[in-house]
Motif scaffolding. Structure first.
Motif, PDB file in Angstrom:
ATOM      1  N   HIS A  74       0.802  -1.231   0.000  1.00  0.00           N
ATOM      2  CA  HIS A  74       0.000   0.000   0.000  1.00  0.00           C
ATOM      3  C   HIS A  74       0.834   1.281   0.000  1.00  0.00           C
ATOM      4  O   HIS A  74       0.284   2.367  -0.150  1.00  0.00           O
ATOM      5  N   THR A  90      -4.566   6.860   1.609  1.00  0.00           N
ATOM      6  CA  THR A  90      -5.677   6.180   2.270  1.00  0.00           C
ATOM      7  C   THR A  90      -5.267   5.886   3.703  1.00  0.00           C
ATOM      8  O   THR A  90      -4.296   5.150   3.914  1.00  0.00           O
ATOM      9  N   CYS A 139      -4.872   4.235   7.314  1.00  0.00           N
ATOM     10  CA  CYS A 139      -4.907   2.816   7.660  1.00  0.00           C
ATOM     11  C   CYS A 139      -4.820   2.631   9.175  1.00  0.00           C
ATOM     12  O   CYS A 139      -4.597   3.580   9.933  1.00  0.00           O
ATOM     13  N   VAL A 144      -8.609   7.066  12.230  1.00  0.00           N
ATOM     14  CA  VAL A 144      -8.713   6.780  10.800  1.00  0.00           C
ATOM     15  C   VAL A 144      -9.999   7.365  10.228  1.00  0.00           C
ATOM     16  O   VAL A 144      -9.995   8.008   9.165  1.00  0.00           O
ATOM     17  N   GLU A 174     -10.847   2.334   4.537  1.00  0.00           N
ATOM     18  CA  GLU A 174      -9.967   1.801   5.561  1.00  0.00           C
ATOM     19  C   GLU A 174      -9.604   0.365   5.230  1.00  0.00           C
ATOM     20  O   GLU A 174     -10.455  -0.436   4.883  1.00  0.00           O
ATOM     21  N   TYR A 175      -8.307   0.061   5.284  1.00  0.00           N
ATOM     22  CA  TYR A 175      -7.894  -1.306   5.011  1.00  0.00           C
ATOM     23  C   TYR A 175      -7.128  -1.862   6.188  1.00  0.00           C
ATOM     24  O   TYR A 175      -6.782  -1.139   7.107  1.00  0.00           O
TER      25      TYR A 175
END
Length: 228
Positions: free
Chosen positions: A63, A131, A133, A146, A227-228
């Protein structure tokens, strides 16, 4: 240049600080056990190659990092808004950024915008949003960080390196090109104005695969995982 003509602009900014890896730390998450988010300013000039800054490191290479995420920048104005809201100092590098910038839009930069940095030949191109995390959430120590960060939308921007060169604190940034589609990093992150995002997909060459996928999902009206 302006965002509609693609002609040269007079927009300039300043590199407030250059930040590289200080220490590899426990991420506090299961997905990736270690993190390189702890970045801190250095005084000397740092070479920026196609995969990032000399002396920096990304531990979550799925990522972070790579050609389209070689450099991460965050605006000092955005950082100061968070510092005021959280009631704490957020030193340069706290957001995991390589460059803390002043006087130039980061989240509101247009995707494909090109910057000449300093006088050593470094040229960067804006590629897309960061993004947030779980690792960032643990690092912050703030409840619900987040989601709060994503809701604000001040993501900062990733950039790729078009021409390698050095960077150091105090370097001037000159915007040399702004694509006509006008889609900003924030536009893509929030999904606003899908019609313009569709134009970007048609006009912008060499989009990051993840950005192109996100753009197609925005155009199709699909949800994009934040959100990962």
């Amino acid at each position: 240049m302006n965002a509609t003509s693609g002609e040269p602009a007079n927009t300039t900014g300043l590199v407030r600080s250059v930040c590289v890896l200080h220490a590899v730390r426990d991420s506090g998450t299961r997905r990736v056990p270690i993190t390189g988010i702890d970045k801190r300013p250095v005084d000397e000039a740092v070479h920026v190659g196609v995969l990032g800054l000399t002396g920096d490191r990304q531990c979550d290479t799925e990522h972070h990092g790579g050609r389209f995420k070689a450099v991460y920048v965050y605006g000092d104005d955005e950082a100061q808004r968070w510092a005021t809201e959280l009631g704490r100092e957020l030193p340069d590098g706290w957001f995991g950024e390589n460059l803390r910038l002043c006087g130039i839009a980061t989240t509101d930069a247009v995707i494909g915008e090109r910057w000449r940095v300093g006088d050593g030949g470094l040229v960067l191109e804006v590629t897309g949003p960061r993004t947030p995390c779980g690792t960032f959430g643990v690092w912050s120590g703030e409840p619900g960080w987040v989601r709060r960060f994503a809701a604000r939308g001040d993501t900062g921007a990733y950039l790729k390196v078009l021409a390698e060169g050095p960077v150091r604190a105090g370097d001037r940034i000159v915007v040399e090109h702004v694509p006509e589609h006008g889609v900003t990093v924030r536009d893509l992150f929030t999904g606003r104005d899908p019609e313009r995002i569709a134009v970007m997909l048609e006009q912008q060459d060499d989009l990051s695969p993840s950005v192109a996928d996100k753009a197609r999902r925005r155009v199709a009206g699909q949800k994009v995982k934040v959100e990962y």
